[in-house]
Design an enzyme around this catalytic site. Structure first.
Site, PDB file in Angstrom:
ATOM      1  N   ASP A 287       0.822  -1.207   0.000  1.00  0.00           N
ATOM      2  CA  ASP A 287       0.000   0.000   0.000  1.00  0.00           C
ATOM      3  C   ASP A 287       0.860   1.262   0.000  1.00  0.00           C
ATOM      4  OD1 ASP A 287      -2.713   1.268   0.413  1.00  0.00           O
ATOM      5  OD2 ASP A 287      -1.703   2.001   2.208  1.00  0.00           O
TER       6      ASP A 287
ATOM      7  N   GLU B  70       0.895  -0.598  -5.142  1.00  0.00           N
ATOM      8  CA  GLU B  70      -0.078   0.470  -5.336  1.00  0.00           C
ATOM      9  C   GLU B  70       0.733   1.764  -5.376  1.00  0.00           C
ATOM     10  OE1 GLU B  70      -3.289   3.421  -3.617  1.00  0.00           O
ATOM     11  OE2 GLU B  70      -1.765   2.483  -2.384  1.00  0.00           O
TER      12      GLU B  70
END
Length: 636
Positions: A314, A367
């Site tokens: 993330d 990401e």
């Protein structure tokens, strides 16, 4: 009594830990149940280099501080010791008496395998022994995770996928989820499930992205073995598991990593480097060797111990840029005077190297929301070493385009065609993720323009367009049956909607897209290579129509995809075809079974020897309104 002559840490462990290359700390630090000279007990070890004194407190000593003192292991910064009589299931913490300003604090174990259910904050001594039954999957998963294989990902948040309303709206347990989710995923044809972070987090509303226990699945839904059961059960049914993992920041809860030993141990001391202004959280100090060992060990822990197939990292952009979310003067440049976080780059390259070296069948996914080059290219050619990267540009441009009233789409045609300029610069996953259906953004269905019929047709068109594009696929839960409401982590999905024809039609469309995508080599074998895609016509902005072909390498079958982004029925629309013969209409997003109007081409058309679009043959087609058409020419 604490025995200080017992240790699991050898000189090599201490060296690798302080060097920043130890990636198996979960075998050495934390709390381990062992037997020494016939006496069972608990071995405890924790990194706290600036502590004056460290003791273990817990159920077994009535939480008495200073009773069970650990010993400092030289210059390593680690304190350890063996306490006889400790057994499985005890609650515990480390009491830190700092050498800095006599600061005292009770800390949860950074390497705990299990934790109390929030809002309680103690760690729990836990044996991770488990009998696995997924050997067949683990032996062949390298094939399932290869770039040329289908990857259709169903993104799930545990606490809100499905609840039990008749029992005070409680969560499903890991074991309940195993059966219900597996059955559903198999029916809809997804190949992988991606879970928002399962690592223990004190604030449920963070969805797991504010992690305090990097080695413990949250106890909200069960024990570590319960989570293992879920992974095992999915694997037994040939479904891969991706976990979101958050090495970018951590919360400031007192029992967590922040200010661990009375100093900024895991985080930078300077707030210009160590405090995240957007998330009000702490940022890891990637330049500190021991922090690198901690994070590397966390990553490999989920791959090794829990048999996870991929980690989706993330907020990579927030790691890469020193000025991320900061104004001028609020950040410190690197030694070259620029904004790249060189320590974070080195860490990410090492993380990817270790993940692939130790788990050849696994994948890592970034990401990353900027144009940082070569995110999914090997470190030895200058890349970050990830296997894949989310295509945030495709997501942004496509949703922006779809939000336009169809009458205006001809002015925004380039938002659809631009992707092919960069589509093979990375190994992309196309995400329609949780981030797009929260914070006032509305559901996928809610983003679509027009009346109800057009909204559903537009959503079918969007989903068909995603599955036709090169790249792996990701869809957040609820999107597969056109949930009306924006996602709310405190509620279950609107499962009652699937009783209605239009919602059931979207669900059936996703099911058929998944199964067709997985069955057709032309749709996945060359996802990351230009040879798998060719435009037929990218220029018909006046009609808002796109057409292209997809092809694989193990078959000569060719798929021709046509998209009509207006509600206008277009009859006798001619499209160039790369070869003669019959082109079967294999999927039509306007079919009545999906909630469409039933326009189409009666099962297919014969190619005519009429050159068009630079092709020797062409098809005379009926293009349904707001619909995707998939036609197939089978190899002769």
């Amino acid at each position: 009594m604490v025995r200080h002559d017992v240790s699991l840490l050898g000189e090599q462990d201490l060296h690798l830990f302080n060097e920043g290359t130890h990636n198996r700390l979960y075998e050495k630090l934390g709390a381990r149940l062992i037997t020494v000279e016939g006496v069972s007990g608990g071995y405890f070890a924790v990194w706290a280099p600036n502590a004056r004194q460290v003791s273990v407190i817990g159920d077994f000593n009535s939480w008495e501080k200073g009773k069970h003192l650990l010993r400092s292991r030289g210059n390593s910064g680690i304190w350890d010791g063996f306490i006889p009589g400790i057994s499985h299931g005890y609650n515990y913490k480390f009491h830190i008496f700092s050498a800095q300003d006599n600061y005292r604090v009770d800390k949860a174990d950074p390497l705990a395998f299990h934790a109390e259910t929030p809002p309680r904050t103690a760690s729990i001594i836990w044996d991770l022994g488990n009998e696995w039954h997924d050997a067949a999957w683990m032996d062949q998963r390298r094939n399932s995770n290869m770039f040329g294989r289908p990857m259709s990902i169903y993104e799930v948040h545990f606490g809100s996928w499905m609840r039990v309303p008749e029992e005070n709206n409680r969560f499903l347990t890991y074991r309940e989820m195993a059966h219900k989710l597996t059955e559903y995923v198999l029916r809809l044809g997804f190949t992988h499930v991606e879970f928002l972070p399962v690592m223990e987090h004190p604030f449920y509303g963070s969805w797991g992205y504010q992690t305090t226990a990097y080695f413990a699945p949250t106890s909200r839904y069960g024990t570590p073995q319960d989570f293992m059961y879920l992974v095992d059960y999915l694997h037994q049914h040939n479904i891969g598991i991706i976990l979101d993992w958050v090495p970018s920041h951590f919360p400031n809860d007192e029992h967590g990593l922040t200010y661990f030993d009375g100093t900024h141990l895991y985080e930078h001391a300077d707030p210009r480097q160590g405090f995240h202004p957007d998330w009000k959280s702490a940022i890891f100090n990637y330049g500190r060797s021991e922090v690198r060992s901690f994070l590397l060990s966390s990553a490999l822990f989920w791959l090794d111990v829990y048999h996870v197939d991929a980690l989706r990292v993330d907020a990579v952009a927030s790691m890469l840029y020193l000025d991320y979310a900061r104004k001028p003067g609020e950040w410190i440049p690197n030694k070259y005077g620029s904004n790249e976080n060189l320590a974070a780059v080195d860490f990410l390259r090492r993380f990817n190297h270790d993940a692939y070296e130790n788990n050849p069948g696994a994948q890592t996914i970034a990401e990353e929301s900027t144009a940082w080059p070569m995110v999914s290219r090997p470190a030895y050619v200058g890349g970050l070493g990830f296997g894949m990267k989310w295509d945030m540009g495709w997501m942004h441009d496509t949703l922006l385009y779809m939000a336009n009233d169809p009458i205006h789409r001809k002015y925004h045609h380039g938002q659809l065609t631009f992707r092919q300029i960069y589509a093979y610069s990375e190994n992309f996953v196309l995400p329609l993720s949780h981030d797009e259906v929260v914070y006032g953004k509305g559901s996928l269905l809610g983003k679509m323009p027009g009346d109800d019929w057009q909204k559903f047709a537009n959503l079918r068109l969007l989903l068909g367009y995603m599955y036709a594009q090169p790249g792996k696929k990701l869809l957040f839960m609820g999107g597969e049956f056109a949930q009306w409401k924006e996602w709310n982590h405190d509620e279950s999905l609107e499962w009652h909607l699937v009783q209605y024809e239009r919602h059931a039609g979207i669900q059936k469309w996703v099911e058929d897209l998944n199964k067709f995508y997985s069955s057709q080599p032309a749709l996945h074998e060359l996802d990351f290579e230009p040879a798998g895609f060719e435009w037929i016509d990218s220029h018909d902005s006046g009609s808002s129509v796109l057409s292209f072909i997809r092809q694989g390498k193990s078959t000569q079958d060719i798929l021709l995809m046509i998209f009509n982004f207006t509600p206008v029925l277009r009859e006798e629309y001619r499209v160039g075809a790369p070869r003669a013969g019959f082109w079967k209409e294999v999927l039509n997003g306007d079919a009545p079974i999906y909630g469409g109007s039933g326009q189409g081409n009666a099962g297919g058309v014969e190619a005519e020897a009429v050159p068009h679009h630079g092709r020797p043959h062409s098809l005379n087609l009926t293009l349904p309104p707001l619909a995707a058409l998939f036609l197939k020419s089978e190899a002769r």
